[in-house]
Design a protein around this motif. Sequence first.
Motif, PDB file in Angstrom:
ATOM      1  N   ARG A 148       0.833  -1.207   0.000  1.00 49.66           N
ATOM      2  CA  ARG A 148       0.000   0.000   0.000  1.00 49.66           C
ATOM      3  C   ARG A 148       0.865   1.254   0.000  1.00 49.66           C
ATOM      4  O   ARG A 148       1.739   1.425   0.867  1.00 49.66           O
ATOM      5  CB  ARG A 148      -0.913   0.002   1.226  1.00 49.66           C
ATOM      6  N   VAL A 149       0.621   2.112  -0.963  1.00 49.25           N
ATOM      7  CA  VAL A 149       1.339   3.384  -1.022  1.00 49.25           C
ATOM      8  C   VAL A 149       0.729   4.329   0.011  1.00 49.25           C
ATOM      9  O   VAL A 149      -0.455   4.646  -0.040  1.00 49.25           O
ATOM     10  CB  VAL A 149       1.260   3.984  -2.436  1.00 49.25           C
ATOM     11  N   GLN A 150       1.549   4.760   0.944  1.00 49.40           N
ATOM     12  CA  GLN A 150       1.064   5.572   2.058  1.00 49.40           C
ATOM     13  C   GLN A 150       1.409   7.052   1.950  1.00 49.40           C
ATOM     14  O   GLN A 150       0.723   7.885   2.526  1.00 49.40           O
ATOM     15  CB  GLN A 150       1.628   5.022   3.370  1.00 49.40           C
ATOM     16  N   GLU A 151       2.487   7.376   1.230  1.00 48.25           N
ATOM     17  CA  GLU A 151       2.906   8.783   1.135  1.00 48.25           C
ATOM     18  C   GLU A 151       3.458   9.069  -0.250  1.00 48.25           C
ATOM     19  O   GLU A 151       3.998   8.176  -0.921  1.00 48.25           O
ATOM     20  CB  GLU A 151       4.017   9.101   2.149  1.00 48.25           C
ATOM     21  N   LEU A 152       3.307  10.325  -0.654  1.00 48.94           N
ATOM     22  CA  LEU A 152       4.035  10.847  -1.809  1.00 48.94           C
ATOM     23  C   LEU A 152       5.209  11.666  -1.299  1.00 48.94           C
ATOM     24  O   LEU A 152       5.087  12.381  -0.300  1.00 48.94           O
ATOM     25  CB  LEU A 152       3.143  11.751  -2.660  1.00 48.94           C
ATOM     26  N   HIS A 153       6.331  11.577  -1.986  1.00 53.44           N
ATOM     27  CA  HIS A 153       7.500  12.395  -1.645  1.00 53.44           C
ATOM     28  C   HIS A 153       7.642  13.494  -2.691  1.00 53.44           C
ATOM     29  O   HIS A 153       7.677  13.222  -3.884  1.00 53.44           O
ATOM     30  CB  HIS A 153       8.764  11.539  -1.586  1.00 53.44           C
ATOM     31  N   ARG A 154       7.692  14.733  -2.203  1.00 53.59           N
ATOM     32  CA  ARG A 154       7.718  15.881  -3.105  1.00 53.59           C
ATOM     33  C   ARG A 154       8.693  16.916  -2.581  1.00 53.59           C
ATOM     34  O   ARG A 154       8.726  17.202  -1.378  1.00 53.59           O
ATOM     35  CB  ARG A 154       6.310  16.490  -3.210  1.00 53.59           C
ATOM     36  N   ASP A 155       9.492  17.459  -3.484  1.00 50.45           N
ATOM     37  CA  ASP A 155      10.319  18.589  -3.104  1.00 50.45           C
ATOM     38  C   ASP A 155       9.746  19.839  -3.747  1.00 50.45           C
ATOM     39  O   ASP A 155       8.599  19.843  -4.196  1.00 50.45           O
ATOM     40  CB  ASP A 155      11.788  18.356  -3.484  1.00 50.45           C
ATOM     41  N   ALA A 156      10.499  20.879  -3.814  1.00 51.75           N
ATOM     42  CA  ALA A 156       9.980  22.143  -4.334  1.00 51.75           C
ATOM     43  C   ALA A 156       9.620  22.051  -5.813  1.00 51.75           C
ATOM     44  O   ALA A 156       8.804  22.845  -6.305  1.00 51.75           O
ATOM     45  CB  ALA A 156      11.003  23.253  -4.117  1.00 51.75           C
TER      46      ALA A 156
END
Length: 541
Positions: A213-221
């Motif tokens: 299960r994908v729980q988070e998205l990782h995003r930078d600026a």
Amino acid sequence: MMPSEVDVVVVGSGGAGLTAALSAAVAGAEVALFEAAPRWGGATAISGGQVWVPNNHRMSEFGVPESHTDALTYCTTHSPDREPELIEAFLQAAPRMARFLEEHAPLRWSACGIPDSFAEHPGGRSSGRHLEVLPVELAELGSADDLVWPAPYPMVLTNAEIGELDLTGGARLPMDLIERRTSAGETTMGLGLVVGLMRGCTEAGVALHRQCRVQELHRDADRVRGVTVADASGQRHRVSARRAVLLANGGYEWDGELAARLHGGVAPLAVSPPVNRGDALRLAATAGAALARTSEGWFWPVFQVPGETWSDGSPRARLVLAERGRPHTIWVNRAGQRFVNESSHNCALAFSDVDSGTLLPANLPAWVIGDARFRERSPVAGVAPAEPAPDWLVEADSLAELAQRAGIDETGLLATVERFNQLAGTGVDTDFGRGAGPYDHGIGDPSAPHPNLGSIERPPFFAAPIRRGTVGTKGGPLTDVRGQVVAWDGTPIAGLYAAGNAAASVLGPGIIAPGLTLGLALTWGWLAGRAAAGAPPTPAS
């Protein structure tokens, strides 16, 4: 083995996700697909597998003329306030998607003689726009029992065969054909579509991971850079995406609190497997996506048969099918009054009506009312004509007694049935228009004097409670013409795409064709998968 980095991460293994993964892989990307559930395919795997594709390359099988202009007229007429550029993108891409899947997956399409929901309206068609897969072999995928969620019927017959044999109406199953296809490991309908797409993905090198299960998205600026995945043991893994993350993990019909909040206070009963719990909506929201269509859904009338559950114990609803369109039935509310054309494709929208005096649902609770002639020929919520009525199916020898047992206003019911019987005798439902169009006729009884209309006068009579249900939700992040998610200010969010019920629906608010859910899912999966992989935009035809 869990990867640490790939080009494209696809979330969800329904029709949208598998098509997206395949198109991204064919475009040259390294792709990993993550499915949260222990079974593949989501709602696609238990669906009828009909895919609405205007101007598809199989329409000639029915000799049906088609034009882009007609399809555009039909879609825009029945989708007010939708983005015209997205409708245009869908109509341009859908036929290409269908050809692409035949070229890159072991499946072949056949056109279906199924009418559009409003086939009689400008731009509508009475057949040809729907595709389904011919039987597909499971091959190396193994047993369907271990692969996907169990369907309510064996998925070894095509929609065309089901229609020709009138199986929806309770005709005898062709056991010899079923046994031959089962022995050969062949599947059809939604299961066949999922099997074909999975085999195509495997051959294209897509890494398929379930119970992840994908729980988070990782995003930078600058962009979305990857995801955090929890595996079956609960261990969390960070997976980087060099190019993009693509959300195709469905809607939120199985999050009761969220669905109730977004659908007017009462969550519709979900027909889909218990997997779509709003993950895509929440993930997109954390990335700043603009959300839309959140009050809409692919609404259907359903039965909630006591004791019927999914393998995890969740209640399982049944679609109302024969009980919608075949003669000798009507629907009534607590006042005993009809309130909708029961045979219309969008009949379940009437369950959202509110009584102006009480502010309560105007048409719930509701019941299917029918007589012995219906029970002799057709099933009721899976109860075959020859089977005795279960406790939840109310029966009586008079309509007055039926009303008393079911809790329906007796005077209202008697007057309604008398009125309907008069209309049925004329062959024209001037009150609600039941049986006036090709779609209505298509779900009726082809052997009856009128496929949709027949009086209710032969005891015993029955009443079966019906509810508002859904095969999925329509709300989610807005996307552009390539499936890239856009922010509230209208700018695209780099590295984030969405397709299927994980995205805001391009068409609506109602349903304009059977198979529209899958038509949109596969088409936007194809578009978004290509774009996520960095492929150039497809030129307009």
